[in-house]
Design an enzyme around this catalytic site. Sequence first.
Site, PDB file in Angstrom:
ATOM      1  N   GLU A  48       0.805  -1.169  -0.162  1.00 59.66           N
ATOM      2  CA  GLU A  48       0.137   0.032   0.008  1.00 59.66           C
ATOM      3  C   GLU A  48       0.735   1.264   0.038  1.00 59.66           C
ATOM      4  O   GLU A  48       0.733   1.887   0.838  1.00 59.66           O
ATOM      5  CB  GLU A  48      -0.935  -0.124   1.144  1.00 59.66           C
ATOM      6  CG  GLU A  48      -1.943  -1.273   1.201  1.00 59.66           C
ATOM      7  CD  GLU A  48      -2.951  -1.285   2.433  1.00 59.66           C
ATOM      8  OE1 GLU A  48      -2.407  -0.724   3.406  1.00 59.66           O
ATOM      9  OE2 GLU A  48      -4.020  -1.809   2.234  1.00 59.66           O
ATOM     10  N   ASP A  73      -8.542  -8.826   4.026  1.00 63.63           N
ATOM     11  CA  ASP A  73      -8.435  -7.615   5.064  1.00 63.63           C
ATOM     12  C   ASP A  73      -9.524  -7.698   6.224  1.00 63.63           C
ATOM     13  O   ASP A  73     -10.425  -6.790   5.969  1.00 63.63           O
ATOM     14  CB  ASP A  73      -8.211  -6.504   4.073  1.00 63.63           C
ATOM     15  CG  ASP A  73      -7.582  -5.267   5.076  1.00 63.63           C
ATOM     16  OD1 ASP A  73      -7.264  -5.700   6.252  1.00 63.63           O
ATOM     17  OD2 ASP A  73      -7.667  -4.217   4.747  1.00 63.63           O
ATOM     18  N   GLU A 100     -12.364  -2.487  12.283  1.00 57.03           N
ATOM     19  CA  GLU A 100     -12.427  -1.656  11.187  1.00 57.03           C
ATOM     20  C   GLU A 100     -13.479  -1.776  10.136  1.00 57.03           C
ATOM     21  O   GLU A 100     -14.142  -0.836   9.854  1.00 57.03           O
ATOM     22  CB  GLU A 100     -11.262  -1.871  10.393  1.00 57.03           C
ATOM     23  CG  GLU A 100     -10.921  -1.033   9.300  1.00 57.03           C
ATOM     24  CD  GLU A 100      -9.688  -1.306   8.545  1.00 57.03           C
ATOM     25  OE1 GLU A 100      -8.717  -1.941   9.067  1.00 57.03           O
ATOM     26  OE2 GLU A 100      -9.444  -0.948   7.272  1.00 57.03           O
TER      27      GLU A 100
END
Length: 836
Positions: free
Chosen positions: A297, A376, A404
């Site tokens: 990323e 993820d 998240e």
Amino acid sequence: MRVSWGLLAFPAAASAIENGINGWLRYAPLPNNERPPNLRLPGAIMALSTNKTSPVYTAGQELQAGIKGILNQTLPLYHEPDEWLGSTILVATTGEFHGGKPAATLADDGYLLHVRPGNVVILGQTERGALYGAFDYLSRIAQGRFSDADLIANPDAPIRWVNQWDNMDGSIERGYAGASIFFRNNTIPKDLNRVSQYARLLASIGINGIVVNNVNANANLLTDANIDGLGRIADAMRPYGVQIGISLNFASPQTLGGLSTFDPLDRSVISWWTDKTNRLYRRIPDMAGYLVKANSEGQAGPLTYNRTLADGANLFAKAVQPHGGIVMFRAFVYDNHINPADLKADRAKHAVEFFKGLDGQFLDNVVVQIKYGPIDFQVREPASPLFANIPQTNTAIELQITQEYLGQQSHLVYLAPLWETILNFDLRADDQPSLVRDVVAGHRFSNKRGGYAGVVNVGTNTTWLGSHLAMSNLYAYGRLAWNPNQDPQALLEDWTRLTFGSDPLVLGVVTEISMASWPAYENYTGNFGIQTLTDILYTHYGPNPASQDNNGWGQWTRADHNGIGMDRTVSTGTGFSGQYPAEVAEKFESIETTPDDLLLWFHHVNYTHVLKSGKSVIQHFYDAHYAGAETAQTFPIAWESLRNKIDTERFNDVLFRLRYQAGHSIVWRDSICQFYYNLSGIPDSTGRVGKHEYRIEAEAMALKNYKLTGVNPVETASNLTAVVLVSNHTSGEATTKLNFDSGKYDVTINYFDLIGGKAHYKAFLNGKLLLEWAGDLEDKLGHTFSTKLDGHSATRVTIRDVQIQKGDVLKITGVADGNELAPLDYIAVLPQGVVD
Ligand SMILES: *[C@@H]1O[C@H](CO)[C@@H](O)[C@H](O)[C@H]1NC(C)=O
Ligand SMILES: *[C@@H]1O[C@H](CO)[C@@H](O)[C@H](O)[C@H]1NC(C)=O
Ligand SMILES: *[C@@H]1O[C@H](CO)[C@@H](O)[C@H](O)[C@H]1NC(C)=O
Ligand SMILES: *[C@@H]1O[C@H](CO)[C@@H](O)[C@H](O)[C@H]1NC(C)=O
Ligand SMILES: *[C@@H]1O[C@H](CO)[C@@H](O)[C@H](O)[C@H]1NC(C)=O
Ligand SMILES: *[C@@H]1O[C@H](CO)[C@@H](O)[C@H](O)[C@H]1NC(C)=O
Ligand SMILES: *[C@@H]1O[C@H](CO)[C@@H](O)[C@H](O)[C@H]1NC(C)=O
Ligand SMILES: *[C@@H]1O[C@H](CO)[C@@H](O)[C@H](O)[C@H]1NC(C)=O
Ligand SMILES: *[C@@H]1O[C@H](CO)[C@@H](O)[C@H](O)[C@H]1NC(C)=O
Ligand SMILES: *[C@@H]1O[C@H](CO)[C@@H](O)[C@H](O)[C@H]1NC(C)=O
């Protein structure tokens, strides 16, 4: 004689205010009916260490404070054997107790606990092991368990860490509980009291290491001033046996050191890192090590120089090796620019592609840290196949306590049952039992190191995670990392008794709603392994299924008019299923043998595909979303039955969140159902989707100073339309006549609560005020949702038990504030028991 009386480190019981600061270590007074009538405690506490930094010393203080709080008895505390000759609660290391000899049956950090009336012995193999034993003993008496005990407790894995994603400016990536307790304004604050308190919580669940800064790391962490600050953090945590580690930025030699390169094989780079490492260890001799996110990323890494990821990891491993440190190297390496038109492209394959060929090349103080699933932190994923592909490499599993993708602490989602599905996932390497938990603990492939890393973004909020109930996740994480063979519900019950007391009603409600929470969340977000259908391009919170596809991030669903799901088979798909050992690969290769809950992870099927249950995929989607939202409606109702059984502060805070969740689950349900109804054109066989007989759309009301507006994505507004005030310096009204039979109703108002303003609302029935509220969820939930009208900001308030006569007039007034133009979506007038 040195005896300390009542030197209470954190006198939990003294404060009546339950703001969450002590978590599950409240040491609240045990009600009389839960104490044995003839309880006989030893006469004193003997903590065999005079070193105030030693966890053994801390254990003594903790025992003294705990027994005072729980049992209202102040036991004197001694540190040297000849100071007291009566009966004791003895806490020591085995070495200190047996004159230097460790006990053969105890592993590192393990402890022995012997409890008899008037005699308690707590021995740790290490200093922190002794502290763990003391916390175990205290947890027993706090839960009213006074029975005799003789046990040896050893951790299943040596690495039991947490990772903080704190940035040096004080913000926290994916943090939902205020600012950082570790960093402020690019430095380490002077007052580290919260850091000590955090270490205390961590030690009580067996956590022995913490990485204090974000994996997206800032090179400035390594300046001399900050190294000293890190030293102060380590000093604050050392009495609890929690060692600190730090995340590194791979490009630091260039960005901070001014070198022309950060090539891991370059001599100047090696000596730069060696020097920094030596400086760190001079200040923090017991530093645990490093965590590295490289070539992921946008982060720099060894691939820039055509070096392998192993070259990158080993660079740090060599630097920390003389100091006994380890390197946690993240396997979250993937290409985020893959081509959605390529039917073979699959982000889920990348970790194995990057790491498999490197097996055996990592130094033995490197541990590859692998996210539990291949994508993820989604609501449902298979275990990452990487766990089975690098047997000669130490591995650790990365779990996320921070929610998240899972409701960001504004939704209750108890995660231990999810983790259990992963930890007990049998990879069948070489056709042998190969549970993920045995791989990461090193048992399966005989690796020396390994274990657990949990992302825990605690903040300055006194609740730590922003929500009282979310703390069960942190508690269960530590207990599972110590012993993954424990039942998630039993851990939850321990936590509940410690947090709220042992009232069976409280225990029943917290257990019921927490155990239902993950299945409910999966039901109203994304089913069958399609992942959390959230907005992956923005805040990862509310619904936005379209955002998943047609971009390079690879969290694809491949949903189109006919069907849905990623074909990850070897025969016709991306080939991902072939990364598992043969037995597992074979199971996932075929639709027939793939369990329904992972169907769409591995296969692309038509919406009309008939499941093992006999239902079609699309009908299950509708049904599950309705069922999940309905389950969420029961949470606040169940919680309300605990009024007066829980202190008002925590009662009200939790109630507010559960009501919010109930409302937001309806937003999720309607958005997802509308999206797939529109895409597939297949109606819900029971006629619920798109039909809401008790709703009145704001756009259908008589509007004054309000105008119609679209929202994005469209499906996040009922009837695809909302209304907003015509300008940001005005107020307006939406009025409607209620043509419902006279009776008692719950009235809900759905609106949008944005960042950047606190609009003010009032609801009137026939001119009489029913409710007044502000668009201030950002304060109440401590969580910033969105600057726009969308699935993140969509929300609902409910006014219960309103007596309505046919023909009554309902009016809502809105006053704009800042960017918040008092947006309204609809009202619903719900007969008793109706959820819509
Ligand atoms: C006191 O204990 C701490 C923690 O184990 C240790 O780091 C330190 O070296 C000890 N100090 C002394 C003087 O032994
Ligand atoms: C605690 O013990 C003290 C002294 O025995 C007594 O005065 C006090 O009332 C007790 N407090 C509670 C809450 O039982
Ligand atoms: C932040 O640090 C900078 C540089 O040291 C300083 O000038 C500034 O006043 C600090 N800001 C605050 C809010 O403390
Ligand atoms: C890395 O290797 C590729 C091809 O193998 C080459 O084109 C490139 O120039 C190399 N890059 C560096 C920095 O050495
Ligand atoms: C903690 O967060 C809540 C909202 O969740 C907020 O009301 C409260 O003021 C915060 N407290 C602190 C000390 O930050
Ligand atoms: C799926 O739907 C498409 C389009 O209607 C059809 O051509 C195809 O045969 C269907 N596949 C299966 C397995 O039913
Ligand atoms: C989830 O949805 C399924 C399918 O409709 C239903 O059987 C189950 O009870 C639901 N569970 C929860 C907790 O909502
Ligand atoms: C259906 O989907 C299309 C394409 O995304 C969108 O433009 C349209 O607004 C949607 N309509 C409904 C009724 O959801
Ligand atoms: C839906 O919105 C349109 C305008 O966008 C409006 O004409 C229509 O009446 C609305 N439908 C309902 C059921 O309120
Ligand atoms: C109010 O709206 C005007 C223009 O519509 C805009 O320029 C201004 O920034 C807005 N003010 C606030 C506080 O949002």
